[in-house]
Design an enzyme around this catalytic site. Structure first.
Site, PDB file in Angstrom:
ATOM      1  N   ALA A  16      68.281  13.013  39.353  1.00 23.32           N
ATOM      2  CA  ALA A  16      67.176  13.012  40.010  1.00 23.32           C
ATOM      3  C   ALA A  16      65.823  14.203  39.546  1.00 23.32           C
ATOM      4  CB  ALA A  16      67.547  12.742  41.412  1.00 23.32           C
ATOM      5  N   SER A  36      68.398  11.497  50.596  1.00 22.04           N
ATOM      6  CA  SER A  36      69.962  11.911  50.507  1.00 22.04           C
ATOM      7  C   SER A  36      71.292  11.214  51.326  1.00 22.04           C
ATOM      8  CB  SER A  36      69.989  13.104  50.217  1.00 22.04           C
ATOM      9  OG  SER A  36      71.524  13.516  50.232  1.00 22.04           O
ATOM     10  N   ARG A  37      72.144  11.600  51.833  1.00 20.70           N
ATOM     11  CA  ARG A  37      73.167  10.791  52.763  1.00 20.70           C
ATOM     12  C   ARG A  37      73.165  11.837  53.714  1.00 20.70           C
ATOM     13  NH1 ARG A  37      75.366   6.696  52.324  1.00 20.70           N
ATOM     14  NH2 ARG A  37      76.177   5.902  49.719  1.00 20.70           N
ATOM     15  N   LYS A  97      69.447   3.143  34.467  1.00 15.35           N
ATOM     16  CA  LYS A  97      70.688   2.717  33.837  1.00 15.35           C
ATOM     17  C   LYS A  97      71.659   2.492  34.236  1.00 15.35           C
ATOM     18  CE  LYS A  97      71.647   5.785  31.307  1.00 15.35           C
ATOM     19  NZ  LYS A  97      73.178   6.357  31.010  1.00 15.35           N
TER      20      LYS A  97
END
Length: 325
Positions: A16, A36-37, A97
């Site tokens: 990222a 984000s979490r 991917k």
């Protein structure tokens, strides 16, 4: 579509960060938000990379009205959940991917995007690198005649500890899906889908492949010999041989700055340098498609993404790689 494409990055890991830095190379890109979490992780990433807003949940990011496209940069095992959230929110998605570790989930992602009229593309950045695009053009135009073989390898220096993400089966670890997807995609680019598949692997104690070889056969009579590894740093080269010549790609064939064309006893060097790591080219392809009103990229068609995932699933079955439990 506004003058600038406003990106949201979902996740805050190393890939990222690389994507965020390469976005700076596109004058029509804006890093609008990160999700984000946890709020703390999002705020740290936003401060480091200049994102305007930090969201402490994925849901908040995909619901941000100031975001046009979402880059999904989570570990493999979370791609499906994150991408489906974004697609259902009507946001264009560039998903790292492989799309998923399960073909049915990838098919559902594609069906959701198509049914909803939302753009979706796999972040197979290799396909967007200028040198790779030039190679594909030369082969299509017959520069090396009919392709008869592809050789490619991608190995990373190991051994990685069992605690590494690369060895964690629950996170989609193993050589095949992390680095093997590159030689497989490289072969598919020039030869298409194989008619026959053979594979061998050394499996880790944790149940992921750590050294894998693949031999693919095609109806045309062409072959592809491919390897991937978490045990050693291979040459990472790629070669496409045809009836009239050959293309050799230097170190790190998946994001090269050039290659050599051998034909009729003569060589021609192609140098296509670029700034950054090369992630800007996949972002630029998303920009192009959104501005042209396309729902998928002609450069990385969803059908080809699914074909390659089905091939990886077939190889997984041969070598005993199972992410289902």
């Amino acid at each position: 579509m506004s003058d600038r494409i406003r990106w949201g990055i979902l996740s805050t890991g190393s890939i990222a960060a690389t994507f965020a830095e390469d976005l700076r190379l596109l004058p029509d890109a804006e890093l609008a938000a990160v999700g984000s979490r946890t709020t703390e992780s999002a705020e740290r990433f936003a401060a480091a990379h200049g994102a305007a807003r930090a969201h402490g949940s994925w849901q908040a990011l995909v619901e941000d009205p100031g975001v046009d496209a979402i880059y999904v940069a989570t570990p493999h095992s979370a791609h499906y959940e994150a991408s489906m959230l974004a697609l259902r929110a009507g946001k264009a998605v560039l998903c790292e991917k492989p799309f998923t570790l399960d073909v049915a989930e990838s098919e559902e992602m594609v069906a959701t995007a198509r049914d909803s009229g939302v753009f979706l593309m796999e972040a197979m950045w290799m396909r967007c690198i200028p040198a790779i695009r030039k190679m594909a053009e030369l082969v299509r135009d017959g520069a090396i005649g009919d392709p008869v073989s592809v050789h490619a390898d991608f190995g990373m220096q190991g051994p990685f500890p069992e605690t590494s993400r690369l060895r964690d089966r629950k996170l989609g670890g193993g050589a095949l899906y992390d680095v093997g997807i590159y030689p497989v995609t490289f072969a598919h680019l020039f030869l298409g889908a194989p008619a026959a598949v053979q594979a061998w692997a050394r499996m880790s104690a944790g149940g992921v492949d750590e050294n894998t070889g693949m031999l693919l056969g095609y109806d045309s009579g062409a072959i592809a010999a491919l390897t991937c590894s978490l045990l050693g740093d291979t040459a990472r080269t790629g070669t496409v041989t045809g009836t009239l010549g050959r293309i050799d790609v230097r170190r790190d064939f998946f994001h090269p700055h050039g290659f050599t064309l051998w034909r009729q006893g003569e060589t021609e060097e192609f140098d296509l340098p670029y700034e950054g790591k090369g992630y800007q080219f996949e972002a630029a392809e998303v920009h192009r498609c959104l501005r042209e009103g396309l729902l998928e990229s002609p450069l990385i068609p969803l059908g080809e993404t699914l074909d390659i995932l089905r091939l990886l699933a077939e190889i997984s079955g041969i070598i005993g790689l199972d992410y289902s439990s």
